[in-house]
Design an enzyme around this catalytic site. Structure first.
Site, short mmCIF file in Angstrom:
data_model
loop_
_atom_site.label_atom_id
_atom_site.label_comp_id
_atom_site.label_asym_id
_atom_site.label_seq_id
_atom_site.Cartn_x
_atom_site.Cartn_y
_atom_site.Cartn_z
N ARG A 75 30.88 45.52 43.09
CA ARG A 75 31.58 44.78 44.15
C ARG A 75 31.14 45.27 45.53
O ARG A 75 31.02 44.47 46.46
CB ARG A 75 33.10 44.93 43.99
CG ARG A 75 33.64 44.13 42.81
CD ARG A 75 35.02 44.57 42.40
NE ARG A 75 36.03 44.36 43.41
CZ ARG A 75 37.22 44.95 43.41
NH1 ARG A 75 37.53 45.81 42.45
NH2 ARG A 75 38.10 44.69 44.35
N ARG A 93 34.18 35.04 52.47
CA ARG A 93 33.42 36.15 51.89
C ARG A 93 31.93 35.89 51.91
O ARG A 93 31.16 36.74 51.49
CB ARG A 93 33.86 36.30 50.44
CG ARG A 93 34.60 37.55 50.14
CD ARG A 93 34.80 37.57 48.65
NE ARG A 93 35.20 38.85 48.20
CZ ARG A 93 36.46 39.23 48.08
NH1 ARG A 93 37.44 38.44 48.41
NH2 ARG A 93 36.72 40.43 47.63
N ARG A 102 43.74 47.23 37.84
CA ARG A 102 43.05 45.94 37.70
C ARG A 102 41.76 46.09 36.90
O ARG A 102 41.07 47.10 37.02
CB ARG A 102 42.72 45.38 39.09
CG ARG A 102 43.79 44.46 39.62
CD ARG A 102 43.61 44.08 41.06
NE ARG A 102 42.26 43.81 41.52
CZ ARG A 102 41.96 43.51 42.79
NH1 ARG A 102 42.92 43.46 43.69
NH2 ARG A 102 40.72 43.28 43.16
N ARG A 112 44.53 52.89 42.70
CA ARG A 112 45.31 51.68 43.01
C ARG A 112 46.04 51.19 41.75
O ARG A 112 45.51 51.22 40.66
CB ARG A 112 44.41 50.56 43.51
CG ARG A 112 45.20 49.26 43.66
CD ARG A 112 44.54 48.26 44.51
NE ARG A 112 43.26 47.80 44.00
CZ ARG A 112 42.54 46.89 44.64
NH1 ARG A 112 42.95 46.38 45.77
NH2 ARG A 112 41.39 46.51 44.14
N LYS A 170 42.62 45.71 53.09
CA LYS A 170 42.88 44.37 53.64
C LYS A 170 44.22 43.83 53.17
O LYS A 170 45.02 43.34 53.95
CB LYS A 170 41.79 43.36 53.20
CG LYS A 170 40.40 43.72 53.58
CD LYS A 170 39.41 42.66 53.12
CE LYS A 170 39.30 42.51 51.61
NZ LYS A 170 38.77 43.68 50.91
P1 AP5 Z 1 44.13 47.26 49.16
O1 AP5 Z 1 44.97 46.92 50.32
O2 AP5 Z 1 44.55 46.79 47.82
O3 AP5 Z 1 42.60 46.89 49.46
P2 AP5 Z 1 41.87 45.49 49.58
O4 AP5 Z 1 40.91 45.63 50.71
O5 AP5 Z 1 42.85 44.37 49.65
O6 AP5 Z 1 41.10 45.53 48.21
P3 AP5 Z 1 40.83 44.42 47.11
O7 AP5 Z 1 40.15 45.14 45.96
O8 AP5 Z 1 42.06 43.66 46.77
O9 AP5 Z 1 39.82 43.59 47.83
P4 AP5 Z 1 38.78 42.76 47.21
O10 AP5 Z 1 38.33 42.07 48.43
O11 AP5 Z 1 37.69 43.36 46.44
O12 AP5 Z 1 39.58 41.99 46.07
P5 AP5 Z 1 40.18 40.54 46.01
O13 AP5 Z 1 41.45 40.58 45.29
O14 AP5 Z 1 40.12 39.87 47.36
O15 AP5 Z 1 43.96 48.85 49.15
C1 AP5 Z 1 43.21 49.50 48.13
C2 AP5 Z 1 43.97 50.77 47.69
O16 AP5 Z 1 43.96 51.72 48.75
C3 AP5 Z 1 45.44 50.53 47.35
O17 AP5 Z 1 45.78 51.37 46.29
C4 AP5 Z 1 46.19 50.90 48.63
O18 AP5 Z 1 47.51 51.36 48.37
C5 AP5 Z 1 45.31 52.01 49.18
N1 AP5 Z 1 45.27 52.04 50.63
C6 AP5 Z 1 45.26 50.97 51.48
N2 AP5 Z 1 45.19 51.40 52.76
C7 AP5 Z 1 45.12 52.75 52.72
C8 AP5 Z 1 45.01 53.76 53.71
N3 AP5 Z 1 44.92 53.47 55.02
N4 AP5 Z 1 44.94 55.05 53.29
C9 AP5 Z 1 45.00 55.36 51.97
N5 AP5 Z 1 45.11 54.44 50.98
C10 AP5 Z 1 45.17 53.16 51.34
O19 AP5 Z 1 39.06 39.80 45.13
C11 AP5 Z 1 38.85 40.15 43.77
C12 AP5 Z 1 37.73 39.29 43.22
O20 AP5 Z 1 38.11 37.87 43.33
C13 AP5 Z 1 36.38 39.36 43.96
O21 AP5 Z 1 35.60 40.45 43.49
C14 AP5 Z 1 35.78 37.99 43.62
O22 AP5 Z 1 35.25 37.98 42.32
C15 AP5 Z 1 36.98 37.06 43.65
N6 AP5 Z 1 37.19 36.46 44.98
C16 AP5 Z 1 38.27 36.61 45.79
N7 AP5 Z 1 38.11 35.93 46.94
C17 AP5 Z 1 36.90 35.31 46.85
C18 AP5 Z 1 36.15 34.48 47.72
N8 AP5 Z 1 36.60 34.15 48.96
N9 AP5 Z 1 34.94 34.03 47.32
C19 AP5 Z 1 34.47 34.33 46.09
N10 AP5 Z 1 35.11 35.14 45.22
C20 AP5 Z 1 36.31 35.63 45.59
#
Ligand code: AP5
Length: 214
Positions: free
Chosen positions: A171, A88, A160, A127, A13
Protein backbone atom coordinates in the site's frame (compact mmCIF):
# COMPACT_ATOMS: atom_id res chain seq x y z
CA UNK A 1 -16.46 23.67 4.30
CA UNK A 2 -15.15 21.03 1.87
CA UNK A 3 -11.98 19.27 2.94
CA UNK A 4 -9.78 16.53 1.47
CA UNK A 5 -7.49 14.49 3.73
CA UNK A 6 -4.25 13.42 2.05
CA UNK A 7 -1.50 11.22 3.44
CA UNK A 8 -0.02 7.73 3.36
CA UNK A 9 -2.00 4.71 4.59
CA UNK A 10 -1.97 4.92 8.38
CA UNK A 11 -0.90 8.59 8.51
CA UNK A 12 -3.97 9.38 10.62
CA UNK A 13 -6.35 10.69 7.95
CA UNK A 14 -9.33 8.79 9.33
CA UNK A 15 -8.57 9.72 12.94
CA UNK A 16 -8.38 13.43 12.10
CA UNK A 17 -11.28 13.34 9.61
CA UNK A 18 -13.62 12.02 12.33
CA UNK A 19 -12.59 14.82 14.70
CA UNK A 20 -13.02 17.45 11.97
CA UNK A 21 -16.46 16.06 11.05
CA UNK A 22 -17.57 16.24 14.68
CA UNK A 23 -16.25 19.77 15.32
CA UNK A 24 -17.54 21.35 12.11
CA UNK A 25 -20.72 19.19 11.91
CA UNK A 26 -20.11 17.91 8.40
CA UNK A 27 -20.19 14.29 7.15
CA UNK A 28 -17.02 12.18 7.18
CA UNK A 29 -16.87 10.31 3.89
CA UNK A 30 -14.32 7.49 3.74
CA UNK A 31 -14.18 5.48 0.52
CA UNK A 32 -12.37 2.73 2.45
CA UNK A 33 -15.26 2.57 4.97
CA UNK A 34 -17.81 2.47 2.13
CA UNK A 35 -15.94 -0.45 0.53
CA UNK A 36 -15.59 -2.27 3.86
CA UNK A 37 -19.32 -1.85 4.58
CA UNK A 38 -20.05 -3.36 1.15
CA UNK A 39 -17.66 -6.26 1.80
CA UNK A 40 -19.37 -6.92 5.14
CA UNK A 41 -22.77 -6.75 3.43
CA UNK A 42 -21.64 -9.16 0.69
CA UNK A 43 -22.64 -6.80 -2.14
CA UNK A 44 -21.33 -7.05 -5.70
CA UNK A 45 -19.37 -3.80 -5.17
CA UNK A 46 -17.88 -5.26 -2.00
CA UNK A 47 -16.75 -8.46 -3.72
CA UNK A 48 -15.11 -6.47 -6.48
CA UNK A 49 -13.38 -4.08 -4.06
CA UNK A 50 -12.13 -6.88 -1.79
CA UNK A 51 -10.03 -8.51 -4.49
CA UNK A 52 -8.04 -5.27 -4.89
CA UNK A 53 -7.95 -4.21 -1.24
CA UNK A 54 -6.58 -7.54 0.01
CA UNK A 55 -3.61 -7.12 -2.34
CA UNK A 56 -2.98 -3.51 -1.30
CA UNK A 57 -4.05 -2.29 -4.75
CA UNK A 58 -6.43 0.57 -5.50
CA UNK A 59 -9.99 -0.21 -6.52
CA UNK A 60 -10.31 0.89 -10.19
CA UNK A 61 -11.27 4.53 -10.85
CA UNK A 62 -14.36 3.56 -12.87
CA UNK A 63 -15.87 1.96 -9.74
CA UNK A 64 -14.69 4.54 -7.22
CA UNK A 65 -15.35 7.88 -8.90
CA UNK A 66 -19.08 7.36 -9.60
CA UNK A 67 -19.62 6.02 -6.08
CA UNK A 68 -18.00 9.10 -4.50
CA UNK A 69 -19.71 11.64 -6.75
CA UNK A 70 -23.09 10.07 -5.88
CA UNK A 71 -22.29 10.27 -2.17
CA UNK A 72 -21.39 13.97 -2.21
CA UNK A 73 -24.65 14.73 -4.02
CA UNK A 74 -26.66 13.57 -0.99
CA UNK A 75 -28.61 16.15 1.03
CA UNK A 76 -26.36 15.88 4.10
CA UNK A 77 -23.42 17.21 2.03
CA UNK A 78 -25.06 20.59 1.34
CA UNK A 79 -22.89 22.37 3.94
CA UNK A 80 -19.67 20.54 3.09
CA UNK A 81 -17.88 17.30 3.99
CA UNK A 82 -14.50 15.84 4.79
CA UNK A 83 -13.20 13.32 2.25
CA UNK A 84 -10.93 10.59 3.64
CA UNK A 85 -9.25 8.32 1.08
CA UNK A 86 -10.53 10.14 -1.99
CA UNK A 87 -9.11 11.30 -4.33
CA UNK A 88 -6.25 8.82 -4.56
CA UNK A 89 -5.24 9.20 -8.20
CA UNK A 90 -4.90 12.19 -10.53
CA UNK A 91 -7.94 11.04 -12.61
CA UNK A 92 -10.00 10.90 -9.39
CA UNK A 93 -8.88 14.44 -8.47
CA UNK A 94 -9.63 15.75 -11.95
CA UNK A 95 -13.10 14.16 -11.92
CA UNK A 96 -13.84 15.74 -8.54
CA UNK A 97 -12.64 19.19 -9.66
CA UNK A 98 -14.73 18.94 -12.84
CA UNK A 99 -17.90 17.71 -11.08
CA UNK A 100 -17.66 20.49 -8.49
CA UNK A 101 -16.94 23.23 -11.04
CA UNK A 102 -20.04 22.15 -12.99
CA UNK A 103 -22.00 22.99 -9.83
CA UNK A 104 -20.08 26.27 -9.29
CA UNK A 105 -18.27 24.76 -6.29
CA UNK A 106 -14.69 23.95 -5.29
CA UNK A 107 -12.79 22.28 -2.48
CA UNK A 108 -11.57 24.60 0.30
CA UNK A 109 -8.63 22.68 1.80
CA UNK A 110 -6.48 19.63 1.04
CA UNK A 111 -4.77 18.65 4.30
CA UNK A 112 -1.68 16.48 3.93
CA UNK A 113 -0.95 14.52 7.12
CA UNK A 114 2.76 13.92 6.72
CA UNK A 115 4.28 10.79 8.35
CA UNK A 116 7.46 8.97 7.18
CA UNK A 117 7.11 5.35 5.99
CA UNK A 118 9.11 3.92 8.94
CA UNK A 119 6.52 5.20 11.45
CA UNK A 120 3.62 3.88 9.36
CA UNK A 121 4.42 0.17 9.62
CA UNK A 122 4.60 0.38 13.45
CA UNK A 123 1.31 2.25 13.63
CA UNK A 124 -0.57 -0.17 11.41
CA UNK A 125 0.34 -3.25 13.43
CA UNK A 126 -1.25 -1.60 16.49
CA UNK A 127 -4.38 -0.36 14.77
CA UNK A 128 -7.70 -1.99 15.67
CA UNK A 129 -10.79 -1.25 13.61
CA UNK A 130 -14.52 -1.62 14.10
CA UNK A 131 -15.95 -3.01 10.87
CA UNK A 132 -19.45 -2.18 12.08
CA UNK A 133 -19.26 1.62 12.62
CA UNK A 134 -15.82 2.47 11.16
CA UNK A 135 -14.22 3.67 14.42
CA UNK A 136 -10.46 3.14 14.66
CA UNK A 137 -8.17 2.76 17.66
CA UNK A 138 -4.52 2.07 18.44
CA UNK A 139 -3.55 -0.35 21.16
CA UNK A 140 -0.97 2.14 22.54
CA UNK A 141 -1.76 5.64 21.20
CA UNK A 142 -5.56 5.60 21.21
CA UNK A 143 -6.85 2.53 23.05
CA UNK A 144 -10.55 1.67 23.46
CA UNK A 145 -11.93 1.89 27.01
CA UNK A 146 -12.39 -1.91 27.09
CA UNK A 147 -9.78 -4.05 25.29
CA UNK A 148 -10.88 -5.12 21.78
CA UNK A 149 -14.41 -3.65 22.12
CA UNK A 150 -15.60 -0.60 20.17
CA UNK A 151 -16.42 2.38 22.47
CA UNK A 152 -19.04 3.60 19.99
CA UNK A 153 -21.10 0.51 19.15
CA UNK A 154 -19.81 -2.33 21.35
CA UNK A 155 -18.72 -4.57 18.44
CA UNK A 156 -15.50 -6.61 18.60
CA UNK A 157 -12.45 -4.81 17.16
CA UNK A 158 -10.25 -6.49 14.55
CA UNK A 159 -6.89 -6.11 12.81
CA UNK A 160 -7.88 -5.21 9.25
CA UNK A 161 -6.95 -7.82 6.59
CA UNK A 162 -4.92 -5.18 4.73
CA UNK A 163 -2.93 -4.17 7.85
CA UNK A 164 -0.62 -7.20 7.65
CA UNK A 165 3.00 -5.92 7.26
CA UNK A 166 3.47 -7.26 3.69
CA UNK A 167 0.21 -5.64 2.50
CA UNK A 168 1.10 -2.37 4.25
CA UNK A 169 4.39 -2.27 2.30
CA UNK A 170 2.48 -2.77 -0.94
CA UNK A 171 0.00 0.00 0.00
CA UNK A 172 2.91 2.35 0.72
CA UNK A 173 4.40 1.63 -2.73
CA UNK A 174 1.03 2.27 -4.38
CA UNK A 175 0.68 5.47 -2.32
CA UNK A 176 4.03 6.85 -3.51
CA UNK A 177 3.32 5.97 -7.14
CA UNK A 178 -0.32 6.97 -7.50
CA UNK A 179 -1.44 9.19 -4.61
CA UNK A 180 1.55 11.32 -3.60
CA UNK A 181 1.37 13.31 -6.90
CA UNK A 182 -1.87 14.80 -5.52
CA UNK A 183 0.21 16.90 -3.12
CA UNK A 184 1.58 18.88 -6.08
CA UNK A 185 -1.88 18.92 -7.71
CA UNK A 186 -3.47 20.63 -4.69
CA UNK A 187 -0.43 22.85 -4.09
CA UNK A 188 -0.94 24.17 -7.63
CA UNK A 189 -4.63 24.66 -6.83
CA UNK A 190 -3.56 26.83 -3.86
CA UNK A 191 -5.43 24.82 -1.19
CA UNK A 192 -2.70 22.55 0.22
CA UNK A 193 -2.04 22.55 3.98
CA UNK A 194 0.70 20.28 5.37
CA UNK A 195 0.66 19.14 9.00
CA UNK A 196 3.22 17.06 10.90
CA UNK A 197 1.39 13.76 11.51
CA UNK A 198 4.12 12.41 13.81
CA UNK A 199 2.87 14.62 16.67
CA UNK A 200 0.32 13.13 19.06
CA UNK A 201 -3.22 13.06 17.70
CA UNK A 202 -4.50 16.03 19.73
CA UNK A 203 -1.56 18.19 18.63
CA UNK A 204 -2.18 17.25 14.99
CA UNK A 205 -5.85 18.21 15.41
CA UNK A 206 -4.88 21.57 16.93
CA UNK A 207 -2.55 22.29 13.98
CA UNK A 208 -5.45 21.53 11.62
CA UNK A 209 -8.04 23.63 13.45
CA UNK A 210 -5.57 26.53 13.67
CA UNK A 211 -5.81 26.61 9.86
CA UNK A 212 -9.55 25.85 9.49
CA UNK A 213 -10.60 28.36 12.14
CA UNK A 214 -13.12 28.17 15.01
P1 AP5 B 1 -5.81 6.07 10.86
O1 AP5 B 1 -6.44 7.36 11.24
O2 AP5 B 1 -6.65 4.85 10.86
O3 AP5 B 1 -5.01 6.24 9.49
P2 AP5 B 1 -5.51 6.44 8.00
O4 AP5 B 1 -4.59 7.42 7.38
O5 AP5 B 1 -6.97 6.74 7.95
O6 AP5 B 1 -5.18 4.99 7.47
P3 AP5 B 1 -5.98 4.00 6.52
O7 AP5 B 1 -5.19 2.71 6.52
O8 AP5 B 1 -7.42 3.90 6.91
O9 AP5 B 1 -5.80 4.70 5.21
P4 AP5 B 1 -5.80 4.06 3.89
O10 AP5 B 1 -5.80 5.29 3.09
O11 AP5 B 1 -4.76 3.11 3.51
O12 AP5 B 1 -7.08 3.11 3.96
P5 AP5 B 1 -8.54 3.28 3.41
O13 AP5 B 1 -9.47 2.71 4.38
O14 AP5 B 1 -8.77 4.68 2.91
O15 AP5 B 1 -4.55 5.87 11.82
C1 AP5 B 1 -3.73 4.70 11.72
C2 AP5 B 1 -3.39 4.21 13.14
O16 AP5 B 1 -2.53 5.15 13.77
C3 AP5 B 1 -4.61 4.06 14.06
O17 AP5 B 1 -4.40 2.96 14.89
C4 AP5 B 1 -4.63 5.37 14.85
O18 AP5 B 1 -5.23 5.21 16.13
C5 AP5 B 1 -3.15 5.69 14.96
N1 AP5 B 1 -2.88 7.11 14.94
C6 AP5 B 1 -3.51 8.08 14.20
N2 AP5 B 1 -2.95 9.29 14.43
C7 AP5 B 1 -1.93 9.08 15.29
C8 AP5 B 1 -0.96 9.93 15.90
N3 AP5 B 1 -0.90 11.25 15.63
N4 AP5 B 1 -0.04 9.36 16.72
C9 AP5 B 1 -0.08 8.03 16.99
N5 AP5 B 1 -0.98 7.17 16.45
C10 AP5 B 1 -1.88 7.68 15.63
O19 AP5 B 1 -8.47 2.37 2.10
C11 AP5 B 1 -8.28 0.97 2.19
C12 AP5 B 1 -8.25 0.40 0.79
O20 AP5 B 1 -9.52 0.71 0.10
C13 AP5 B 1 -7.18 0.97 -0.16
O21 AP5 B 1 -5.94 0.29 0.02
C14 AP5 B 1 -7.82 0.72 -1.53
O22 AP5 B 1 -7.68 -0.63 -1.92
C15 AP5 B 1 -9.30 0.99 -1.28
N6 AP5 B 1 -9.66 2.39 -1.54
C16 AP5 B 1 -10.14 3.30 -0.65
N7 AP5 B 1 -10.34 4.49 -1.23
C17 AP5 B 1 -10.00 4.33 -2.55
C18 AP5 B 1 -9.96 5.21 -3.67
N8 AP5 B 1 -10.30 6.51 -3.57
N9 AP5 B 1 -9.54 4.72 -4.85
C19 AP5 B 1 -9.19 3.42 -4.99
N10 AP5 B 1 -9.18 2.54 -3.97
C20 AP5 B 1 -9.57 2.99 -2.75
Amino acid sequence: MKIIMLGAPGAGKGTQAKKIAEKYEIPHISTGDIFRANIKGGTELGMKAKSYMDQGQLVPDDVTIGMLLDRISAADCANGYVLDGFPRTIPQAESLTKALSERGEKMDYAIDVNVPDEAIVTRMSGRRACLSCGATYHIVYNPPKKADICDVCGEKLVLRDDDKPETVQKRLTVYHEQTQPLIAYYKNAGILVTVDGTKNLNEVFKDITDVLGA
